[in-house]
Design a protein around this motif. Structure first.
Motif, PDB file in Angstrom:
ATOM      1  N   GLN A  41       0.842  -1.183  -0.014  1.00  0.00           N
ATOM      2  CA  GLN A  41       0.046  -0.095  -0.125  1.00  0.00           C
ATOM      3  C   GLN A  41       0.926   1.345  -0.016  1.00  0.00           C
ATOM      4  O   GLN A  41       0.637   2.105  -0.917  1.00  0.00           O
ATOM      5  CB  GLN A  41      -0.709  -0.057   1.154  1.00  0.00           C
ATOM      6  N   ARG A  42       1.852   1.335   0.866  1.00  0.00           N
ATOM      7  CA  ARG A  42       2.702   2.547   1.051  1.00  0.00           C
ATOM      8  C   ARG A  42       3.320   2.624  -0.364  1.00  0.00           C
ATOM      9  O   ARG A  42       3.672   3.762  -0.882  1.00  0.00           O
ATOM     10  CB  ARG A  42       3.686   2.541   2.213  1.00  0.00           C
ATOM     11  N   ASP A  53      -0.401   7.897 -12.143  1.00  0.00           N
ATOM     12  CA  ASP A  53      -1.156   6.682 -13.087  1.00  0.00           C
ATOM     13  C   ASP A  53      -1.424   5.558 -12.169  1.00  0.00           C
ATOM     14  O   ASP A  53      -0.272   4.894 -11.854  1.00  0.00           O
ATOM     15  CB  ASP A  53      -0.589   6.730 -14.346  1.00  0.00           C
ATOM     16  N   ASP A  54      -2.396   4.933 -11.994  1.00  0.00           N
ATOM     17  CA  ASP A  54      -2.535   3.657 -11.128  1.00  0.00           C
ATOM     18  C   ASP A  54      -1.827   2.604 -11.922  1.00  0.00           C
ATOM     19  O   ASP A  54      -1.089   1.917 -11.329  1.00  0.00           O
ATOM     20  CB  ASP A  54      -4.003   3.455 -11.210  1.00  0.00           C
ATOM     21  N   ALA A  55      -1.933   2.304 -13.139  1.00  0.00           N
ATOM     22  CA  ALA A  55      -1.332   1.239 -13.792  1.00  0.00           C
ATOM     23  C   ALA A  55       0.127   1.477 -14.170  1.00  0.00           C
ATOM     24  O   ALA A  55       0.846   0.268 -13.607  1.00  0.00           O
ATOM     25  CB  ALA A  55      -1.855   1.124 -15.210  1.00  0.00           C
ATOM     26  N   GLU A  56       0.595   2.442 -13.973  1.00  0.00           N
ATOM     27  CA  GLU A  56       2.065   2.747 -14.328  1.00  0.00           C
ATOM     28  C   GLU A  56       2.736   2.580 -12.767  1.00  0.00           C
ATOM     29  O   GLU A  56       3.690   2.112 -12.730  1.00  0.00           O
ATOM     30  CB  GLU A  56       2.491   4.191 -15.003  1.00  0.00           C
ATOM     31  N   ALA A  57       2.134   3.242 -11.568  1.00  0.00           N
ATOM     32  CA  ALA A  57       2.533   2.873 -10.404  1.00  0.00           C
ATOM     33  C   ALA A  57       2.624   1.730 -10.131  1.00  0.00           C
ATOM     34  O   ALA A  57       3.575   0.885  -9.292  1.00  0.00           O
ATOM     35  CB  ALA A  57       1.382   3.515  -9.324  1.00  0.00           C
ATOM     36  N   GLU A  58       1.578   0.577 -10.303  1.00  0.00           N
ATOM     37  CA  GLU A  58       1.674  -0.725 -10.111  1.00  0.00           C
ATOM     38  C   GLU A  58       2.994  -1.356 -10.959  1.00  0.00           C
ATOM     39  O   GLU A  58       3.600  -2.175 -10.215  1.00  0.00           O
ATOM     40  CB  GLU A  58       0.466  -1.364 -10.802  1.00  0.00           C
ATOM     41  N   GLY A 207      -7.871   9.983   4.409  1.00  0.00           N
ATOM     42  CA  GLY A 207      -7.288   8.601   4.577  1.00  0.00           C
ATOM     43  C   GLY A 207      -7.749   7.542   3.604  1.00  0.00           C
ATOM     44  O   GLY A 207      -7.111   6.572   3.736  1.00  0.00           O
ATOM     45  N   GLU A 208      -8.807   7.966   3.145  1.00  0.00           N
ATOM     46  CA  GLU A 208      -9.495   7.025   1.907  1.00  0.00           C
ATOM     47  C   GLU A 208      -8.772   7.283   0.722  1.00  0.00           C
ATOM     48  O   GLU A 208      -9.207   6.633  -0.472  1.00  0.00           O
ATOM     49  CB  GLU A 208     -10.712   7.055   1.921  1.00  0.00           C
ATOM     50  N   ALA A 209      -7.940   8.426   0.380  1.00  0.00           N
ATOM     51  CA  ALA A 209      -7.490   8.424  -0.905  1.00  0.00           C
ATOM     52  C   ALA A 209      -6.497   7.588  -1.722  1.00  0.00           C
ATOM     53  O   ALA A 209      -6.045   6.933  -0.838  1.00  0.00           O
ATOM     54  CB  ALA A 209      -6.594   9.811  -0.756  1.00  0.00           C
ATOM     55  N   PHE A 210      -6.874   7.164  -2.850  1.00  0.00           N
ATOM     56  CA  PHE A 210      -6.479   6.105  -3.285  1.00  0.00           C
ATOM     57  C   PHE A 210      -6.316   4.863  -2.894  1.00  0.00           C
ATOM     58  O   PHE A 210      -5.488   4.271  -2.493  1.00  0.00           O
ATOM     59  CB  PHE A 210      -4.639   6.429  -3.717  1.00  0.00           C
ATOM     60  N   PRO A 211      -7.469   4.287  -2.850  1.00  0.00           N
ATOM     61  CA  PRO A 211      -7.657   3.008  -2.081  1.00  0.00           C
ATOM     62  C   PRO A 211      -7.038   1.983  -2.581  1.00  0.00           C
ATOM     63  O   PRO A 211      -6.719   1.832  -3.674  1.00  0.00           O
ATOM     64  CB  PRO A 211      -9.032   2.894  -2.077  1.00  0.00           C
ATOM     65  N   PHE A 212      -6.153   1.034  -1.712  1.00  0.00           N
ATOM     66  CA  PHE A 212      -5.568   0.025  -2.259  1.00  0.00           C
ATOM     67  C   PHE A 212      -6.387  -1.112  -1.855  1.00  0.00           C
ATOM     68  O   PHE A 212      -6.562  -1.571  -0.908  1.00  0.00           O
ATOM     69  CB  PHE A 212      -4.326  -0.005  -1.453  1.00  0.00           C
ATOM     70  N   LEU A 213      -7.179  -1.829  -3.060  1.00  0.00           N
ATOM     71  CA  LEU A 213      -7.910  -2.901  -2.708  1.00  0.00           C
ATOM     72  C   LEU A 213      -7.128  -4.071  -2.791  1.00  0.00           C
ATOM     73  O   LEU A 213      -6.223  -4.288  -3.349  1.00  0.00           O
ATOM     74  CB  LEU A 213      -9.011  -2.818  -3.915  1.00  0.00           C
ATOM     75  N   PRO A 215      -7.616  -6.929  -4.507  1.00  0.00           N
ATOM     76  CA  PRO A 215      -7.387  -7.736  -5.696  1.00  0.00           C
ATOM     77  C   PRO A 215      -6.114  -6.838  -6.424  1.00  0.00           C
ATOM     78  O   PRO A 215      -5.154  -7.725  -6.907  1.00  0.00           O
ATOM     79  CB  PRO A 215      -8.512  -7.282  -6.609  1.00  0.00           C
ATOM     80  N   ARG A 216      -5.847  -5.590  -6.239  1.00  0.00           N
ATOM     81  CA  ARG A 216      -4.520  -5.114  -6.528  1.00  0.00           C
ATOM     82  C   ARG A 216      -3.506  -5.579  -5.712  1.00  0.00           C
ATOM     83  O   ARG A 216      -2.166  -5.978  -6.715  1.00  0.00           O
ATOM     84  CB  ARG A 216      -4.528  -3.679  -6.355  1.00  0.00           C
ATOM     85  N   CYS A 217      -3.586  -5.671  -4.755  1.00  0.00           N
ATOM     86  CA  CYS A 217      -2.479  -6.055  -3.681  1.00  0.00           C
ATOM     87  C   CYS A 217      -2.245  -7.714  -4.236  1.00  0.00           C
ATOM     88  O   CYS A 217      -0.915  -7.846  -4.306  1.00  0.00           O
ATOM     89  CB  CYS A 217      -2.982  -6.248  -2.231  1.00  0.00           C
ATOM     90  N   ALA A 218      -3.252  -8.576  -4.242  1.00  0.00           N
ATOM     91  CA  ALA A 218      -2.903  -9.667  -4.761  1.00  0.00           C
ATOM     92  C   ALA A 218      -2.041  -9.859  -6.069  1.00  0.00           C
ATOM     93  O   ALA A 218      -1.233 -10.574  -6.477  1.00  0.00           O
ATOM     94  CB  ALA A 218      -4.160 -10.637  -4.689  1.00  0.00           C
TER      95      ALA A 218
END
Length: 240
Positions: A41-42, A53-58, A207-213, A215-218
């Protein structure tokens, strides 16, 4: 009785970071998996603060983990594991940013008066609506994320680490390679810019900004492990 995988997962989760690092350094992929799940998450939030960008961040985090696993033997515990990993993520993210566009001199921006600055102009669309409503929270969170994205780069990363991730001033300064006073100054400027855009009543949703769900973690964890397995198989094949 719980199955073997569940038992192993419970065992990994009970170990402190230092023991997990030692086990990962000896090639225990399960230990590295647990470390990734603790830090995902961090690291995602930090990477996203840079690349926006979410995808590039991953992709940044996955690449950083690959580098980290290869260099794990060099980790001496002089800083926390999360700080060490965050530096690797920042190096990867900033490297991509430099290749994508020229950097902005933050000293110039910091020296410019910004008393009435606004990141973006948002109309007051919500009035006195209850922020606890799910739909309203989603809209509010979107406004916050958009406003954070529009902060200058150096202010945005400090804001994410201090306000969203809750890092201390010293940890943020150490991770970014700046003085604690610089962290405080940039956070103050970031807050002031955001106040020019957002109402104070929105602060509770930060604290809810950019939620880390989940499925993304997995997905990120499994992708890194697959890359490591492929690299190991390729190395083994070369030796045969």
């Amino acid at each position: 009785m719980p199955d073997r995988a569940a038992t192993e997962a419970i065992a990994w989760s009970t170990l402190p970071d230092a023991e997990l690092v030692a086990l990962a350094q000896r090639g225990q992929r399960g230990a590295f998996r647990e470390l990734m799940q603790r830090c995902n998450q961090r690291l995602f939030r930090v990477a996203r603060a840079v690349v926006r960008d979410d995808a590039e961040a991953e992709d940044v985090v996955q690449e950083a983990y690959t580098h980290a696993f290869a260099a794990l033997s060099t980790f001496r515990g002089e800083s926390s594991l999360s700080t060490w990993l965050t530096r690797i993520v920042l190096n990867e993210a900033n490297g991509r940013l430099r290749r994508r566009r020229p950097s902005v001199d933050i000293a110039t921006f910091e020296a410019t008066p910004q008393e009435d600055s606004r990141v973006v102009s948002f109309p007051n669309r919500f009035g006195n609506e209850d922020p606890a409503a799910a739909a309203a929270r989603a809209q509010i969170r979107g406004l916050i994320e958009h406003a954070i994205d529009d902060l200058p780069d150096a202010f945005r990363i400090v804001f994410i680490m201090r306000e969203v991730e809750g890092c201390s001033v010293d940890e943020t300064a150490t991770t970014l390679g700046v003085r604690p006073e610089t962290v405080k100054t940039r956070l103050h400027r970031a807050r002031r810019l955001l106040r020019g855009t957002l109402q104070d009543s929105l602060a509770a949703t930060l604290g809810e900004a950019f939620p880390f769900l989940g499925p993304r973690c997995a997905r990120m964890t499994e992708a890194v492990l697959a890359r490591l397995a492929a690299a190991t198989e390729a190395t083994t094949g070369d030796r045969l």
